[in-house]
Motif scaffolding. Structure first.
Motif, PDB file in Angstrom:
ATOM      1  N   PRO A 166       0.867  -1.175   0.096  1.00 43.72           N
ATOM      2  CA  PRO A 166      -0.021   0.191   0.215  1.00 43.72           C
ATOM      3  C   PRO A 166       0.908   1.274  -0.037  1.00 43.72           C
ATOM      4  O   PRO A 166       2.075   1.181   0.479  1.00 43.72           O
ATOM      5  N   PHE A 213     -18.489   0.227   0.997  1.00 45.69           N
ATOM      6  CA  PHE A 213     -18.179   1.332   1.800  1.00 45.69           C
ATOM      7  C   PHE A 213     -16.990   1.170   2.608  1.00 45.69           C
ATOM      8  O   PHE A 213     -15.940   2.082   2.635  1.00 45.69           O
ATOM      9  N   GLY A 214     -17.112   0.255   3.570  1.00 43.26           N
ATOM     10  CA  GLY A 214     -15.881   0.095   4.514  1.00 43.26           C
ATOM     11  C   GLY A 214     -15.494   1.122   5.608  1.00 43.26           C
ATOM     12  O   GLY A 214     -14.679   1.434   5.993  1.00 43.26           O
ATOM     13  N   LEU A 215     -16.697   1.797   6.156  1.00 39.85           N
ATOM     14  CA  LEU A 215     -16.725   2.970   6.962  1.00 39.85           C
ATOM     15  C   LEU A 215     -16.719   2.141   8.343  1.00 39.85           C
ATOM     16  O   LEU A 215     -17.271   1.169   8.606  1.00 39.85           O
ATOM     17  N   LEU A 216     -15.923   2.864   9.381  1.00 41.24           N
ATOM     18  CA  LEU A 216     -15.906   2.293  10.746  1.00 41.24           C
ATOM     19  C   LEU A 216     -17.284   2.958  11.278  1.00 41.24           C
ATOM     20  O   LEU A 216     -17.465   4.011  11.374  1.00 41.24           O
ATOM     21  N   TRP A 237     -18.246   2.831  14.494  1.00 40.32           N
ATOM     22  CA  TRP A 237     -17.945   3.616  15.554  1.00 40.32           C
ATOM     23  C   TRP A 237     -17.317   5.088  15.425  1.00 40.32           C
ATOM     24  O   TRP A 237     -16.937   5.755  16.417  1.00 40.32           O
ATOM     25  N   ARG A 238     -17.156   5.386  14.238  1.00 46.70           N
ATOM     26  CA  ARG A 238     -16.573   6.874  13.914  1.00 46.70           C
ATOM     27  C   ARG A 238     -17.739   7.578  13.138  1.00 46.70           C
ATOM     28  O   ARG A 238     -18.351   7.203  12.520  1.00 46.70           O
ATOM     29  N   LEU A 276      -9.615   9.253   8.521  1.00 43.11           N
ATOM     30  CA  LEU A 276      -8.825   7.696   9.012  1.00 43.11           C
ATOM     31  C   LEU A 276      -7.437   7.777   8.235  1.00 43.11           C
ATOM     32  O   LEU A 276      -6.644   7.406   8.891  1.00 43.11           O
ATOM     33  N   GLY A 277      -7.533   7.821   6.905  1.00 47.66           N
ATOM     34  CA  GLY A 277      -5.983   7.703   6.224  1.00 47.66           C
ATOM     35  C   GLY A 277      -5.221   8.620   6.809  1.00 47.66           C
ATOM     36  O   GLY A 277      -3.951   8.095   6.827  1.00 47.66           O
ATOM     37  N   GLU A 314      -4.764  10.010   9.658  1.00 46.29           N
ATOM     38  CA  GLU A 314      -4.703   9.499  10.919  1.00 46.29           C
ATOM     39  C   GLU A 314      -3.590   8.343  11.178  1.00 46.29           C
ATOM     40  O   GLU A 314      -2.445   8.546  11.955  1.00 46.29           O
ATOM     41  N   LEU A 315      -3.852   7.425   9.869  1.00 47.58           N
ATOM     42  CA  LEU A 315      -2.824   6.291  10.065  1.00 47.58           C
ATOM     43  C   LEU A 315      -1.411   6.782   9.570  1.00 47.58           C
ATOM     44  O   LEU A 315      -0.566   6.020   9.394  1.00 47.58           O
ATOM     45  N   LYS A 316      -1.518   7.858   8.724  1.00 49.15           N
ATOM     46  CA  LYS A 316      -0.205   8.362   8.295  1.00 49.15           C
ATOM     47  C   LYS A 316       0.610   9.346   8.919  1.00 49.15           C
ATOM     48  O   LYS A 316       1.470   9.817   8.886  1.00 49.15           O
ATOM     49  N   ARG A 330     -13.065   9.794   2.076  1.00 51.81           N
ATOM     50  CA  ARG A 330     -11.882   9.312   2.831  1.00 51.81           C
ATOM     51  C   ARG A 330     -10.877   9.002   1.967  1.00 51.81           C
ATOM     52  O   ARG A 330      -9.600   9.343   2.293  1.00 51.81           O
ATOM     53  N   ALA A 331     -11.149   8.532   0.725  1.00 53.90           N
ATOM     54  CA  ALA A 331     -10.166   8.143  -0.233  1.00 53.90           C
ATOM     55  C   ALA A 331      -9.370   9.316  -0.848  1.00 53.90           C
ATOM     56  O   ALA A 331      -7.895   9.406  -0.986  1.00 53.90           O
ATOM     57  N   LEU A 337     -13.410  -6.675   5.676  1.00 51.12           N
ATOM     58  CA  LEU A 337     -13.245  -5.364   4.885  1.00 51.12           C
ATOM     59  C   LEU A 337     -12.649  -4.074   5.545  1.00 51.12           C
ATOM     60  O   LEU A 337     -11.935  -3.517   5.023  1.00 51.12           O
ATOM     61  N   LEU A 338     -12.911  -4.179   6.842  1.00 50.41           N
ATOM     62  CA  LEU A 338     -12.445  -3.085   7.515  1.00 50.41           C
ATOM     63  C   LEU A 338     -10.958  -3.237   7.821  1.00 50.41           C
ATOM     64  O   LEU A 338     -10.084  -2.068   7.861  1.00 50.41           O
ATOM     65  N   VAL A 386      -9.293  -2.002   4.785  1.00 48.43           N
ATOM     66  CA  VAL A 386      -9.325  -0.487   4.600  1.00 48.43           C
ATOM     67  C   VAL A 386      -8.235  -0.198   5.451  1.00 48.43           C
ATOM     68  O   VAL A 386      -7.428   0.709   5.046  1.00 48.43           O
ATOM     69  N   PHE A 396      -4.525   1.784   3.604  1.00 49.28           N
ATOM     70  CA  PHE A 396      -3.933   3.105   4.016  1.00 49.28           C
ATOM     71  C   PHE A 396      -2.670   2.865   4.839  1.00 49.28           C
ATOM     72  O   PHE A 396      -2.170   3.806   5.351  1.00 49.28           O
ATOM     73  N   TRP A 414     -24.069   2.520  17.347  1.00 50.99           N
ATOM     74  CA  TRP A 414     -24.531   2.028  15.826  1.00 50.99           C
ATOM     75  C   TRP A 414     -25.059   0.549  16.138  1.00 50.99           C
ATOM     76  O   TRP A 414     -26.105   0.086  15.302  1.00 50.99           O
TER      77      TRP A 414
END
Lengths: 267, 262
Positions: free
Chosen positions: A83, A94-97, A99-100, A108-109, A111-113, A156-157, B156-157, B160, B164, B255
């Motif tokens: 990656p 979608f792949g959304l979290l 709880w966010r 997210l992206g 943050e991970l960077k 997000r992307a 999937l998560l 994700v 990244f 949720w």
């Protein structure tokens, strides 16, 4: 004799990609076989092909999550080994979290960077505005419709400022009207941000409407069957989809794809 | 708002309260007028209320509660500290799962209270023996629920996060742990019930103080109202703790509101 100047390497290049799925108690399945193509910077390219031809798997390879068994993938002249910041994916589901909030998902992206919190939030706000979700910053995914969820996925992307956007049937889970709307908005965003887009879809109409070129893949094992140029003027709008030229292109794609979909019709 | 509107709006509350009042009244009336049994063998709400008033004013009840709570808290805390990491590792590392599964499954399925005599011999009659029993009973719901939570993490998560460039640590803290949260809380709810059983059995079996001991002693000496006071206090504690967990779940996992996890 002077040799001509070396040609600039293509922006993205896939060369002879082969992938074999091996599993216990089952014969190995060749998913992709000698798949090759090149993509220029800023292009919008769609990939269509029969189910199971490995289009999504190929996208995961470009993303760096799956390694090919043989062949090379390059971007900007460097091999893709995992990656990277210059590539981001928009996922079908979608792949959304859950709880966010919308904002935290868009962040997210970044943050991970390791981008600082204040900067992240500012960037997230810009993108939320770009995809038209202002007012929903603090909502959770379960409070959003499918179309809105995919806007979050797109934001997000885009947040990590990738050069390439990989989209894996991003609108397949949406209803027809939402899909039309999202396609139009994607085109607008693409024209504004000038990203290179690689778009996997099942829909010929969608591929023809959005793309500069459509790659038609063969049935498994997947490889490039034909690449069709879509020489329709831009910006495109919904009305364009009613013109004879558009329908002519659609039927050209269909003619090529049909041979792969219907067994026995392959020449 | 008139009475009828109030009823339609709060049907659940109204019917619940009425059924409790009805049951208590029926019990009282039945024992007073229909079967006036010797209070030695059975008791009725008015006598229990009297005993309750007396005990609340005395010191022994509070002392017993403190003793039992201490053992419960020790055992339960250790169950949390051991159970959660164990469940996480089991869910994430297949080899650990395969190695521990037969052992844990057998332990979870068996009536572990049968080990009470052994634990009392090993750890003594005091806090330690009871805490050990609470631990043993309440650790498994944590292990298994956290395990199930990790297993059900959406692949999937994970993709994700990986796409990244996220690390294993990111996976744990940003996906696996939060998505396991509702399972964890459901596990805590089960663990509370089992832990309370542990405390009571421990004190029935060998103790000189504590709420379980008080119940058993009241029974042995035919003080039925006192016995019921202990039982009712216990069930109130159980309901409060379980309800607190349900509320916590709604806060941590909004949720999932509406999806019932048991």
């Amino acid at each position: 004799m002077r040799r001509p100047l070396a040609k600039m390497p293509p922006f993205i290049r896939a060369n002879d990609i082969t992938l074999v799925f091996k599993s216990k108690n089952r014969d190995p399945v060749t998913a992709l076989n000698n798949l090759s193509f090149e993509i220029e910077r800023g292009e919008f390219v769609s990939i269509v092909g029969p189910s199971g031809c490995g289009k999504s798997t190929f996208l995961n390879m470009l993303l760096g999550l799956v390694r090919p068994d043989s062949g090379h993938m390059q971007m900007n002249g460097t091999p893709i080994k995992g990656p990277g910041q210059e590539r981001a994916m928009v996922f079908q589901e979608f792949g959304l979290l859950p709880w966010r909030t919308v904002t935290a998902n868009v962040e997210l992206g970044l943050e991970l960077k390791g981008v600082a919190a204040a900067q992240r939030t500012q960037r997230a706000m810009e993108l939320i505005k770009l995809v038209g979700l202002n007012g929903f910053e603090r909502h959770y995914p379960h409070e959003l419709s499918g179309g809105m969820k995919q806007r979050v996925g797109l934001a997000r992307a885009l947040a990590t400022e990738p050069e390439v956007l990989l989209m894996d049937e991003p609108f397949a889970a949406l209803d027809a009207q939402t899909r039309d709307l999202m396609q139009a908005e994607l085109l607008q965003i693409w024209e504004r941000t000038k990203k290179t887009v690689l778009f996997v879809t099942h829909s010929i109409e969608e591929a023809a409407y959005l793309s500069d070129r459509v790659i038609v893949m063969t049935a498994r094992p997947g490889r490039t069957k034909q690449i069709i140029d879509i020489n329709l003027p831009r910006p495109r709008d919904y009305e364009m989809r009613l013109t004879p030229e558009f329908n002519e292109i659609k039927s050209r794609i269909w003619e090529v794809l049909k041979e792969e979909l219907i067994p026995g019709s392959r020449r | 708002m008139n009475a009828k509107d109030y009823y339609t709006e709060h049907r659940r509350l109204v019917l619940g309260v009425f059924s409790v009042i009805f049951l208590v009244a029926a019990w009282e009336l039945l024992l007073t007028y229909v079967f006036p049994v010797n209070p030695f063998f059975f008791t009725k709400p008015s006598l229990i209320a009297e005993a309750f008033k007396e005990q609340v004013q005395g010191a022994k009840l509070w002392h017993d509660l403190a003793i039992s709570s201490r053992a419960f808290l020790w055992g339960f805390s250790f169950a949390v500290i051991v159970g959660i990491p164990l469940g996480l590792v089991m869910g994430w590392r297949r080899r650990v799962e395969y190695a521990l599964d037969p052992f844990l499954t057998a332990m979870y399925a068996s009536p572990l209270v049968a080990l009470a005599p052994l634990l009392i011999i090993v750890f003594g009659v005091g806090v330690l023996g009871k805490a050990a029993l609470v631990f043993l009973l309440s650790v498994f719901p944590f292990v298994f629920n956290v395990f199930a939570g990790v297993k059900s993490t959406d692949a999937l998560l994970i993709n994700v996060i990986r796409s990244f460039g996220g690390t294993d640590k990111d996976l744990y803290f940003k996906v696996i742990l939060p998505s396991t949260m509702p399972y964890l809380i459901a596990g805590a709810r089960l663990a509370i019930g089992r832990g309370l059983v542990g405390i009571i059995v421990g004190e029935f079996y060998a103790a000189s103080e504590g709420i379980g001991f008080a119940i058993s002693q009241a029974g042995d000496t035919y003080r039925l109202p006192d016995m019921f006071v202990g039982i009712i206090i216990l069930s109130v504690i159980a309901v409060v703790l379980t309800e607190a967990m349900r509320r916590l779940e709604l806060t941590v996992a909004p949720w999932r509101a509406g999806e019932e996890v048991r």
